[in-house]
Write a protein that holds these residues in place. Structure first.
Motif, mmCIF file in Angstrom:
data_model
loop_
_atom_site.group_PDB
_atom_site.id
_atom_site.type_symbol
_atom_site.label_atom_id
_atom_site.label_comp_id
_atom_site.label_asym_id
_atom_site.label_seq_id
_atom_site.Cartn_x
_atom_site.Cartn_y
_atom_site.Cartn_z
ATOM 1 N N ASP A 1 0.827 -1.213 0.000
ATOM 2 C CA ASP A 1 0.000 0.000 0.000
ATOM 3 C C ASP A 1 0.858 1.259 0.000
ATOM 4 O OD1 ASP A 1 -2.334 -1.450 -0.036
ATOM 5 O OD2 ASP A 1 -2.707 -1.288 2.124
ATOM 6 N N LYS A 2 1.980 1.225 0.742
ATOM 7 C CA LYS A 2 2.851 2.395 0.795
ATOM 8 C C LYS A 2 3.454 2.697 -0.569
ATOM 9 C CE LYS A 2 5.660 1.335 4.160
ATOM 10 N NZ LYS A 2 6.764 1.494 5.140
ATOM 11 N N ILE A 3 3.913 1.657 -1.259
ATOM 12 C CA ILE A 3 4.488 1.858 -2.597
ATOM 13 C C ILE A 3 3.398 2.326 -3.563
ATOM 14 C CG2 ILE A 3 5.748 0.777 -4.489
ATOM 15 C CD1 ILE A 3 6.745 -1.319 -2.469
ATOM 16 N N GLN A 4 2.234 1.676 -3.487
ATOM 17 C CA GLN A 4 1.127 2.059 -4.355
ATOM 18 C C GLN A 4 0.699 3.486 -4.092
ATOM 19 O OE1 GLN A 4 -2.095 -0.761 -4.537
ATOM 20 N NE2 GLN A 4 -3.581 0.770 -5.201
ATOM 21 N N GLY A 5 0.691 3.879 -2.819
ATOM 22 C CA GLY A 5 0.293 5.236 -2.471
ATOM 23 C C GLY A 5 1.214 6.267 -3.076
ATOM 24 N N ASN A 6 2.511 5.969 -3.094
ATOM 25 C CA ASN A 6 3.471 6.898 -3.697
ATOM 26 C C ASN A 6 3.220 7.066 -5.189
ATOM 27 O OD1 ASN A 6 6.195 8.389 -3.742
ATOM 28 N ND2 ASN A 6 6.531 6.742 -5.199
ATOM 29 N N VAL A 7 2.955 5.942 -5.858
ATOM 30 C CA VAL A 7 2.692 5.984 -7.301
ATOM 31 C C VAL A 7 1.362 6.683 -7.581
ATOM 32 C CG1 VAL A 7 2.262 4.584 -9.349
ATOM 33 C CG2 VAL A 7 4.050 3.917 -7.735
ATOM 34 N N SER A 8 0.355 6.363 -6.799
ATOM 35 C CA SER A 8 -0.970 6.962 -6.987
ATOM 36 C C SER A 8 -0.946 8.468 -6.777
ATOM 37 C CB SER A 8 -1.981 6.321 -6.034
ATOM 38 O OG SER A 8 -2.104 4.932 -6.277
ATOM 39 N N ALA A 9 -0.074 8.923 -5.867
ATOM 40 C CA ALA A 9 0.034 10.366 -5.606
ATOM 41 C C ALA A 9 0.533 11.121 -6.822
ATOM 42 C CB ALA A 9 0.980 10.609 -4.425
ATOM 43 N N GLN A 10 1.112 10.406 -7.760
ATOM 44 C CA GLN A 10 1.598 11.025 -8.993
ATOM 45 C C GLN A 10 0.595 10.887 -10.136
ATOM 46 O OE1 GLN A 10 5.790 10.013 -9.777
ATOM 47 N NE2 GLN A 10 5.884 9.204 -7.693
ATOM 48 N N GLY A 11 -0.617 10.479 -9.774
ATOM 49 C CA GLY A 11 -1.684 10.401 -10.767
ATOM 50 C C GLY A 11 -1.741 9.106 -11.536
ATOM 51 N N TYR B 1 8.690 1.751 -13.679
ATOM 52 C CA TYR B 1 7.814 0.749 -14.295
ATOM 53 C C TYR B 1 6.681 1.414 -15.057
ATOM 54 C CZ TYR B 1 4.128 -2.778 -14.609
ATOM 55 O OH TYR B 1 3.120 -3.600 -15.068
ATOM 56 N N TYR B 2 6.051 2.382 -14.413
ATOM 57 C CA TYR B 2 4.907 3.037 -15.060
ATOM 58 C C TYR B 2 5.341 4.009 -16.153
ATOM 59 C CZ TYR B 2 1.879 0.782 -11.730
ATOM 60 O OH TYR B 2 1.207 -0.197 -11.034
ATOM 61 N N ILE B 3 6.560 4.517 -16.043
ATOM 62 C CA ILE B 3 7.084 5.347 -17.125
ATOM 63 C C ILE B 3 7.350 4.468 -18.364
ATOM 64 C CG2 ILE B 3 9.113 6.661 -17.902
ATOM 65 C CD1 ILE B 3 9.316 7.776 -15.063
ATOM 66 N N TYR B 4 8.000 3.342 -18.155
ATOM 67 C CA TYR B 4 8.292 2.448 -19.270
ATOM 68 C C TYR B 4 6.998 1.855 -19.848
ATOM 69 C CZ TYR B 4 13.141 2.511 -17.573
ATOM 70 O OH TYR B 4 14.403 2.887 -17.182
ATOM 71 N N LYS B 5 6.052 1.615 -18.962
ATOM 72 C CA LYS B 5 4.772 1.068 -19.422
ATOM 73 C C LYS B 5 4.050 2.062 -20.314
ATOM 74 C CE LYS B 5 0.475 -0.928 -17.603
ATOM 75 N NZ LYS B 5 -0.295 -1.211 -16.386
#
Length: 279
Positions: free
Chosen positions: A104-114, A274-278
């Motif tokens: 959840d902590k990792i996901q929260g960081n990514v989600s905070a970036q939209g 990961y999400y940048i490359y995706k």
């Protein structure tokens, strides 16, 4: 099991060179002894298998009792083990693995970036967590041999007590961590730690010993280690995700890490890339 029993058990595994399991036990004890916060689920209580156990009304009752102060954390584990034999062993197996809270902590960081995280991708995030733990363990391993050798030399020169004559690499690694983050409860400080502090040996002194004098503080040697690990981290992230991570990207994200943030920096950097490359 009480603290003494756990530490004796860890000592047995140490003697059998089963260091991975002994490390898990030490982490269990430390989590019980220091600022234990069940809301943050530091030991993965919500992940106890079978998964239905987290909804067990008896377990919920025990959680409520410990959070209200009516029983201690130690009593919580004893009662849990009586209710569900094998639960404690399950805890040992899951230490070092990502819990829902960690993901959840990792996901929260990514989600905070939209970025919207697909539930199916949480397994990838959990592997980033485990990778960051492996890197940290490897970092301590890289220092402990020289540190242990230095302690033995000081003992032979009568500058440290005889107990340090036989100190092994693994115990020296544990001492490094204790110097970095000693227990907040005096009764759980080890004799070796107390002896080092009594002889004026600090974490920075340990770093100088562990790096053969090449570095003066823990963050300097950490950054040098991370720089050497970039190819390995990049390669492992590529295998985990199926995307081709670039060393320059990973190095840029991990520049200037500290002992306080290195794990989170690795996890978040790999997740963001990961999400940048995706795309």
């Amino acid at each position: 099991m009480n603290y003494i029993d756990l530490l004796k058990l860890a000592g047995i595994f140490d003697k059998k060179h089963n260091f991975r399991l002994s490390d898990r036990i030490f982490k269990i004890v430390k989590a019980q002894a220091d600022d234990f916060n069940l809301d943050e689920d530091p030991l993965g209580i919500s992940d106890i298998k079978p998964s239905g156990m987290k909804d067990d009304p008896h377990v919920k009752m025990l959680r409520d009792l410990v959070m209200s102060g009516r029983i201690t954390e130690q009593q919580f584990w004893i009662l849990l083990e009586k209710h569900k034999p094998g639960a404690f062993e399950n805890m040992l197996e899951n230490v070092g693995r990502a819990s829902h809270y960690d993901i959840d902590k990792i996901q929260g960081n990514v989600s905070a970036q939209g970025v919207k995280v697909d539930p199916k991708e949480r397994d990838i995030l959990s592997k980033f967590y485990e990778l960051s733990n492996d890197v940290f363990v490897d970092f301590i391993d890289s220092l402990q041999s020289n540190f242990a050798s230095s302690l033995r030399t000081l003992a032979r020169q009568n500058q440290l007590p005889e107990m340090f004559n036989e100190i092994n690499d693994h115990r020296a690694g544990n001492l490094l961590m204790e110097l970095y983050e000693p227990s907040t409860k005096e009764e759980f400080l080890t004799r070796e730690y107390l002896e080092l502090r009594a002889h004026g040996i600090s974490l920075d002194d340990a770093v100088v010993m562990g790096s053969a004098g090449d570095y003066e503080n823990i963050n300097e040697v950490l950054n040098a280690f991370i720089e050497k690990m970039i190819p390995s981290i990049t390669s492992q992230a590529s295998v985990i995700t199926g995307f081709r991570y670039q060393e320059d990207d990973v190095a840029r994200k991990l520049s200037g890490v500290t002992m306080n943030d290195v794990n989170a920096r690795i996890e978040n950097a790999l997740a963001e890339l990961y999400y940048i490359y995706k795309g």
